[in-house]
Enzyme design. Structure first.
Site, PDB file in Angstrom:
ATOM      1  N   GLY A  16       0.789  -1.236   0.000  1.00  0.00           N
ATOM      2  CA  GLY A  16       0.000   0.000   0.000  1.00  0.00           C
ATOM      3  C   GLY A  16       0.816   1.278   0.000  1.00  0.00           C
ATOM      4  CB  SER A  17       4.264   2.270  -0.930  1.00  0.00           C
ATOM      5  OG  SER A  17       4.409   1.932  -2.281  1.00  0.00           O
ATOM      6  CG  ASN A 111      -3.413  -0.612 -12.637  1.00  0.00           C
ATOM      7  OD1 ASN A 111      -3.256  -0.794 -11.421  1.00  0.00           O
ATOM      8  ND2 ASN A 111      -2.710  -1.290 -13.532  1.00  0.00           N
ATOM      9  CG  HIS A 113       2.073  -1.686 -15.454  1.00  0.00           C
ATOM     10  ND1 HIS A 113       1.841  -2.942 -14.931  1.00  0.00           N
ATOM     11  CD2 HIS A 113       3.078  -1.836 -16.357  1.00  0.00           C
ATOM     12  CE1 HIS A 113       2.673  -3.805 -15.491  1.00  0.00           C
ATOM     13  NE2 HIS A 113       3.435  -3.154 -16.358  1.00  0.00           N
TER      14      HIS A 113
END
Ligand code: GRF
Length: 221
Positions: A16-17, A111, A113
């Protein structure tokens, strides 16, 4: 009058950074958003503890409790809708979403990536790039479609691969850029400045049109 805050729902599977970077940007007053809920699919995900420390409600919905992908997605959708989520932010969420999900949140899923898409989609992107011998690596924030890391690109940031880099040092450099551009992309969305035109995302009123907001030194937005 109070500023309207974009209600976001974060889905995560790991440490969860990126969630933390978003929390920090919200708390510093830079990002006019509220994390309405965090949902993880793994009970041991570090993201849960980060959310707890900041008073963000979190739910564990394990994909293992569902025999069909669509049923898992329907459970996610229900929880997100119950929390009034407008934008879904995937932050290290290791499941591929089905059409059921996108029907509920059309063009409203982002998102991050850890590669310069369309190069190196899928898992272990940093390692793929490192082993390939690229001179430049980076990360991409994109809208999510039904493919794996194929949706329209919002922002990318580039890092140089130095001769003494290892897979881990490269991943660290990329992660630092992820933490910078993910909140930036959400902020552009919150301001209504992102428009999807086919494969392309137009950033309205961008002050640096020649380079868009792709340059790591561009703090615009
Ligand atoms: C990040 O590298 C992100 O790009 C990828 O998964 C990782 C999640 O890291 N999708 P964290 O959980 O945000 O630290």
């Amino acid at each position: 009058m109070e500023k309207r805050l974009l209600q976001i729902g974060v889905l995560a599977s790991g440490s969860g950074s990126n969630l933390q970077a978003i929390i920090d940007d919200i708390e510093s007053g830079n990002l006019p958003a509220k994390i309405a809920v965090l949902i993880v699919n793994k009970s041991q995900a570090g993201a849960v503890e980060r959310a707890r420390k900041h008073g963000i409600p979190s739910l564990i919905i394990s994909h293992k409790n569902f025999s069909r992908r669509e049923d898992f997605d329907a459970a996610l959708v229900k929880a997100l809708q119950e929390h009034g989520v407008e934008l879904v932010v995937l932050a290290g969420f290791m499941r591929v979403l089905s059409p059921v999900f996108f029907a509920a949140f059309p063009q409203r899923v982002m998102n991050i990536h850890p590669a310069l898409l369309p190069a190196f989609p899928g898992v272990d992107a940093q390692e793929q790039a490192f082993n390939y011998g690229v001179r430049f690596a980076g990360c991409t924030v994109h809208f999510v479609d039904e493919g794996v890391d194929t949706g329209p690109i919002i922002i990318q940031a580039v890092v140089e691969v130095q001769p003494d880099d290892t897979r881990d040092s490269l991943a660290k450099k990329i992660l630092a850029q992820e933490h910078r551009i993910y909140p930036q992309a959400i902020k552009l969305y919150a301001a209504g400045r992102l428009e999807i035109k086919g494969r392309k995302v137009i950033i309205r009123d961008c002050q640096t049109p020649a380079i868009g907001c792709t340059n790591p030194s561009c703090e615009e937005g």
